[in-house]
Design a protein around this motif. Structure first.
Motif, PDB file in Angstrom:
ATOM      1  N   ILE A   1      35.448   7.201  50.757  1.00 48.57           N
ATOM      2  CA  ILE A   1      35.945   6.242  51.766  1.00 48.57           C
ATOM      3  C   ILE A   1      35.153   6.372  53.059  1.00 48.57           C
ATOM      4  N   GLY A   2      34.840   7.661  53.427  1.00 50.18           N
ATOM      5  CA  GLY A   2      34.063   7.861  54.646  1.00 50.18           C
ATOM      6  C   GLY A   2      32.701   7.215  54.565  1.00 50.18           C
ATOM      7  N   LEU A   3      32.050   7.373  53.380  1.00 54.00           N
ATOM      8  CA  LEU A   3      30.740   6.740  53.221  1.00 54.00           C
ATOM      9  C   LEU A   3      30.849   5.214  53.315  1.00 54.00           C
ATOM     10  N   LEU A   4      31.879   4.675  52.632  1.00 54.94           N
ATOM     11  CA  LEU A   4      32.049   3.212  52.681  1.00 54.94           C
ATOM     12  C   LEU A   4      32.339   2.736  54.106  1.00 54.94           C
ATOM     13  N   LEU A   5      33.174   3.516  54.821  1.00 52.69           N
ATOM     14  CA  LEU A   5      33.463   3.127  56.209  1.00 52.69           C
ATOM     15  C   LEU A   5      32.216   3.218  57.071  1.00 52.69           C
ATOM     16  N   ALA A   6      31.395   4.292  56.804  1.00 55.04           N
ATOM     17  CA  ALA A   6      30.174   4.422  57.595  1.00 55.04           C
ATOM     18  C   ALA A   6      29.239   3.238  57.357  1.00 55.04           C
ATOM     19  N   VAL A   7      29.085   2.900  56.039  1.00 59.05           N
ATOM     20  CA  VAL A   7      28.211   1.761  55.721  1.00 59.05           C
ATOM     21  C   VAL A   7      28.755   0.486  56.366  1.00 59.05           C
ATOM     22  N   GLU A   8      30.085   0.279  56.240  1.00 61.09           N
ATOM     23  CA  GLU A   8      30.666  -0.936  56.799  1.00 61.09           C
ATOM     24  C   GLU A   8      30.564  -0.951  58.317  1.00 61.09           C
TER      25      GLU A   8
ATOM     26  N   LEU B   1      20.086   1.368  66.609  1.00 57.39           N
ATOM     27  CA  LEU B   1      21.130   1.926  65.749  1.00 57.39           C
ATOM     28  C   LEU B   1      20.792   3.289  65.185  1.00 57.39           C
ATOM     29  N   ALA B   2      19.513   3.693  65.159  1.00 60.30           N
ATOM     30  CA  ALA B   2      19.113   4.952  64.493  1.00 60.30           C
ATOM     31  C   ALA B   2      19.886   6.152  65.045  1.00 60.30           C
ATOM     32  N   PRO B   3      19.973   6.408  66.335  1.00 58.27           N
ATOM     33  CA  PRO B   3      20.733   7.572  66.829  1.00 58.27           C
ATOM     34  C   PRO B   3      22.220   7.478  66.469  1.00 58.27           C
ATOM     35  N   GLN B   4      22.753   6.268  66.489  1.00 54.96           N
ATOM     36  CA  GLN B   4      24.163   6.126  66.174  1.00 54.96           C
ATOM     37  C   GLN B   4      24.439   6.432  64.714  1.00 54.96           C
ATOM     38  N   LYS B   5      23.504   6.051  63.828  1.00 58.79           N
ATOM     39  CA  LYS B   5      23.678   6.364  62.402  1.00 58.79           C
ATOM     40  C   LYS B   5      23.732   7.871  62.188  1.00 58.79           C
TER      41      LYS B   5
ATOM     42  N   GLU C   1      29.320  13.495  62.190  1.00 58.55           N
ATOM     43  CA  GLU C   1      30.716  13.597  62.576  1.00 58.55           C
ATOM     44  C   GLU C   1      31.645  13.307  61.398  1.00 58.55           C
ATOM     45  N   MET C   2      31.289  12.349  60.573  1.00 55.96           N
ATOM     46  CA  MET C   2      32.115  11.999  59.419  1.00 55.96           C
ATOM     47  C   MET C   2      32.191  13.162  58.437  1.00 55.96           C
ATOM     48  N   GLY C   3      31.036  13.808  58.145  1.00 59.97           N
ATOM     49  CA  GLY C   3      31.013  14.935  57.201  1.00 59.97           C
ATOM     50  C   GLY C   3      31.848  16.099  57.701  1.00 59.97           C
ATOM     51  N   MET C   4      31.700  16.431  58.972  1.00 67.59           N
ATOM     52  CA  MET C   4      32.469  17.560  59.509  1.00 67.59           C
ATOM     53  C   MET C   4      33.968  17.262  59.489  1.00 67.59           C
ATOM     54  N   LEU C   5      34.333  16.036  59.806  1.00 65.91           N
ATOM     55  CA  LEU C   5      35.745  15.687  59.835  1.00 65.91           C
ATOM     56  C   LEU C   5      36.358  15.760  58.439  1.00 65.91           C
ATOM     57  N   VAL C   6      35.638  15.268  57.416  1.00 69.48           N
ATOM     58  CA  VAL C   6      36.171  15.292  56.042  1.00 69.48           C
ATOM     59  C   VAL C   6      36.285  16.725  55.538  1.00 69.48           C
ATOM     60  N   PHE C   7      35.270  17.547  55.836  1.00 68.55           N
ATOM     61  CA  PHE C   7      35.317  18.948  55.362  1.00 68.55           C
ATOM     62  C   PHE C   7      36.506  19.678  55.992  1.00 68.55           C
TER      63      PHE C   7
END
Length: 812
Positions: free
Chosen positions: A40-47, A151-155, A161-167
């Motif tokens: 879900i995190g990956l999908l949210l990141a892509v979206e 967008l590169a720095p934001q990506k 941040e997403m990976g750390m939060l999920v872990f």
């Protein structure tokens, strides 16, 4: 993995629960949630990145459009701006917005701000500008930073941040589940183990979470099982009392049979009475003690209502057919004591367990009141409630029967169609209550003049129909004259006022060649109209070579053609210009709207071919509404056509209807038309015949801005007397005086008189039927204001009008 695992080499009694079951559910749930969150995190990141890109693209596009608008506004305010000044303004734009660079090309000049480099996103646009009296195109190019660079720095930051939060969430979740799930599941497994051994062990209901709910549910289920066992014991006890319940049910059934209003009789297999309820005893006059064992035919003697012959009870029909015999009607019962009564009976077989008929139950009721009500309803369905005569429905049924008989044995039958004259005067003067009373009196008057074999009916409103049986056409004409004379001699008095009405009668003989009901009524209606046109209060007898009848029938055929043309929109608007007599060479801005009709083959029909029928049969209001709607629609769609005013003719029928004024006002609102562009033309005769309505109509629409013209002025003898009561703007001098005024001194004097009186009252004058230059010059010498006619311009389609029309024609 993670499910309950029991080691097979050891029994349950020797195996502690904690050693036989490994609780791995928390770990599984953690894994599922963890990887689910990862996906879900990956999908949210892509979206999210897609949304950021779309949003940034929209922002850049909007910024480019805003920048272009700023440049356009700057150059529109100062079309001759110098390049240096423009360069300075563009530098300000680059410094204060996200624009990296901007260039503007106009003519041979160019202004640029910022630095263009490879990879930038370019937006280009152009716009026209007028400089030094000429229009040239300005080209603007705008460069902005590429979206991927932004967008590169934001990506990168978003993925970390997403990976750390999920872990972190997965680790905490596993710890929580271990604490929350392992202990309660272990307790529930132990309780289930004890229950399986037969021990009374309840699950822990003290928890407030899902495990507590599940424990309460299981305990409740165990209680229900115990309750069901107890209910089974109680059911056995209730079965022992079934005989007592059946006996009580029998008692209740007998009470019910005693209390119902219908008579109920049961018989054996040969039709002898076994049981009667009190209602049956009352209806038949036999008590059960005397009727028991007697044949049903003796206890319930029946006969047919229509012929009085003895009738068999439905009990015997049911015994023969072994089926239900329903709703036997038309029976009369002669009770032991009292008068005959109408009954309705139903019989049903009584069968044993093997399906054999062992008797019949008969239910019957007194339907005398229902039968009387049916007779009343039948009377109301065939009679007019006001006059007590037959209504149109019953008259048409009898007319159809008469036509059928005429085709079989050719009897003498004549149809008369009566339409009262001056009946509307009574309604308008004294109200509808008086009109209804007059209709009742005239119905009795007409009935007295007819024979018992004749049929008199009210067909609707003030119209009556008569069928004369065994009457020659000559005798029918004489009888119709008697009816007309009886109506004429009837003096109706209401609140001190006395009225005399007449009647127009059409007489038509019926034969095998007449056709159906519609054709017969149509022929009689046409004959009646011929009587009305002949002066009213007359009798018109049909004759085979009746030219007047053929003309009326032709007019009635036009009615259907006109209605169909309205439905199919086959009318067309034409126009004829109205010019100033003193400046007839100038452009025209006043036009009279004329109407034409297309026939079924698309051929154009002049008004004279259909307008008489439309006026005679009340269709002018529909035509007037169509003309006004189309004219306002044309003005709305052709606001730049240069037409200052359209003159629209109105009939007397439209003026006499109060709702027509409301519909005209509504049309003005619908098409947002300017009332000052419309001039309504009303004929002198129509205005005088409907003076109050015409005055009200003119006053209401003049207050909105409309103008009015009194058409065909001078044709009536009372023109000048009524003119001062009509607030019109124009007088249209009747064309019969204008056409020959050059050669006829009387016509010239009439035109001069109308013109002088019109001017004295502040009304402008219009001369019709101007067919040559000499007439136009004579009108100019008289001082007439406007002229119209073939000598100026012939009618042309309305859509041919152009912005600057000439006198004789308009060119596109």
């Amino acid at each position: 993995m993670g499910g309950p695992e029991v080691k097979p080499e050891r029994s349950d009694d020797a195996l502690p629960l904690e050693q036989g079951v490994r609780i791995g559910l928390p770990l599984k749930i953690t894994g599922i949630v963890f990887w689910g969150l990862m996906v879900i995190g990956l999908l949210l990141a892509v979206e999210t990145m897609h949304w950021l890109r779309t949003d940034m693209q929209a922002n850049q596009s909007a910024a480019a459009e805003q920048t272009t608008l700023m440049v356009r506004t700057l150059m529109n305010h100062n079309p001759n701006i110098r390049t240096n000044d423009l360069q300075y303004q563009m530098d300000l734009i680059v410094d204060n917005t996200d624009v990296v660079a901007i260039t503007v090309h106009y003519g041979l000049e160019k202004a640029a701000a910022g630095q263009v480099r490879t990879g930038l996103t370019q937006y280009s646009s152009s716009f026209p500008i007028t400089r030094a009296g000429t229009t040239e195109t300005i080209y603007v190019s705008i460069w902005m930073q590429p979206i991927d660079e932004i967008l590169a720095p934001q990506k990168k930051r978003l993925m970390i941040e997403m990976g750390m939060l999920v872990f972190l969430f997965g680790t905490v979740l596993q710890w929580i589940l271990q604490r929350l799930l392992t202990s309660p599941i272990t307790q529930m497994v132990n309780a289930a183990r004890e229950s399986s051994k037969g021990a009374l062990s309840n699950f822990d209901e003290t928890r407030n979470d899902e495990f507590g709910y599940l424990s309460r549910f299981i305990n409740h289920a165990l209680d229900k099982l115990t309750q069901r066992q107890n209910e089974a014991v109680e059911a056995l006890k209730r079965a022992r009392t079934s005989e007592q319940a059946l006996f009580a049910e029998k008692e209740r059934a007998e009470v019910t049979l005693h209390s119902i209003a219908e008579g109920v009789i049961t018989t054996d297999e040969v039709g002898c009475v076994q049981y009667m309820n009190p209602a049956a005893e009352s209806l038949t006059g036999f008590p059960q003690s005397q009727a028991q064992g007697q044949p049903i035919s003796r206890i319930l003697p029946l006969k047919n209502e229509h012929d009085g012959q003895p009738a068999e009870s439905s009990v015997y029909t049911c015994l023969r057919t072994h089926r239900v015999a329903r709703a036997f009607t038309g029976r009369l019962l002669t009770p032991r004591l009292g008068d005959e009564i109408a009954i309705e009976e139903n019989a049903a077989p009584i069968r044993d367990s093997d399906g054999h008929t062992i008797g019949v139950v008969l239910a019957f009721a007194d339907v005398s009141q229902n039968r009387e009500l049916t007779r009343k309803l039948s009377y109301q369905a065939s009679h007019d409630t006001l006059t007590g005569l037959f209504n149109r429905r019953e008259f048409e049924l009898r007319l159809r029967a008469a036509l059928q008989a005429a085709g079989e044995n050719n009897p003498l039958v004549t149809l008369c169609y009566l339409d009262l004259d001056q009946f509307k005067l009574v309604n308008d003067t004294c109200g509808h209550v008086a009109g209804d009373e007059l209709l009742r009196q005239l119905a009795q008057t007409l009935k007295k003049e007819l024979r018992d074999s004749d049929t008199l009916a009210r067909l609707g409103g003030d119209e009556f129909g008569v069928l004369l049986q065994g009457c020659t056409l000559n005798d029918a004409g004489k009888l119709a004259s008697k009816l007309r004379q009886a109506v004429r001699e009837h003096h109706f008095t209401w609140e001190g006022k006395t009225f005399e009405v007449g009647v127009s009668i059409g007489v038509v003989p019926l034969s095998a060649d007449t056709g159906g009901v519609t054709e017969a009524l149509s022929a009689a209606d046409v004959a009646c109209y011929a009587a009305k046109d002949g002066g009213r209060d007359r009798v018109h007898v049909y004759e085979a070579d009746d030219g007047e009848l053929r003309r009326k029938r032709s007019d009635m055929q036009w009615v259907n053609r006109i209605r169909l043309a309205l439905k199919e929109d086959r009318f067309r608007l034409y126009q004829q210009p109205i010019v100033s007599v003193k400046s007839a060479h100038l452009a025209v801005s006043h036009h009279e709207v004329l109407i034409r009709m297309l026939d079924e083959q698309g051929h154009l029909l002049a008004p004279g071919q259909f307008m008489n029928a439309a006026e005679q049969f009340g269709l002018m209001t529909d035509i007037d509404a169509w003309v006004i709607r189309r004219a306002l629609e044309w003005l709305n769609m052709n606001a730049d056509a240069g037409v200052r005013r359209l003159a629209i003719n109105l009939s007397g029928q439209s003026l006499s209807l109060r709702p027509f004024l409301d519909s005209v006002i509504e049309l003005f609102a619908t098409y947002q038309a300017r009332p000052g562009q419309i001039c309504f033309e009303i004929t002198e005769t129509a205005a005088i015949a409907n003076l109050d309505n015409a005055t009200r109509f003119i006053t209401a629409l003049k207050s909105m801005g409309c103008e009015f013209a009194l058409d065909d002025f001078g044709r009536g003898m009372s023109s000048f007397a009524y003119l001062k009561n009509l607030p019109v703007n124009y007088l249209k001098i009747d064309g019969s005086y204008v056409r020959d005024l050059v050669h006829d001194p009387v016509d010239r004097a009439m035109v001069e008189a109308v013109n002088q009186i019109g001017h004295a009252m502040g009304v402008r004058t219009i001369a019709e039927f101007v067919e040559d230059r000499e007439t136009l010059q004579a009108l100019a010498r008289m001082g007439v204001d406007y002229a119209q006619g073939y000598g100026i311009a012939k009618p042309e389609p309305l859509e041919n009008l152009c912005a600057e029309p000439a006198i004789s024609r308009c060119e596109n």
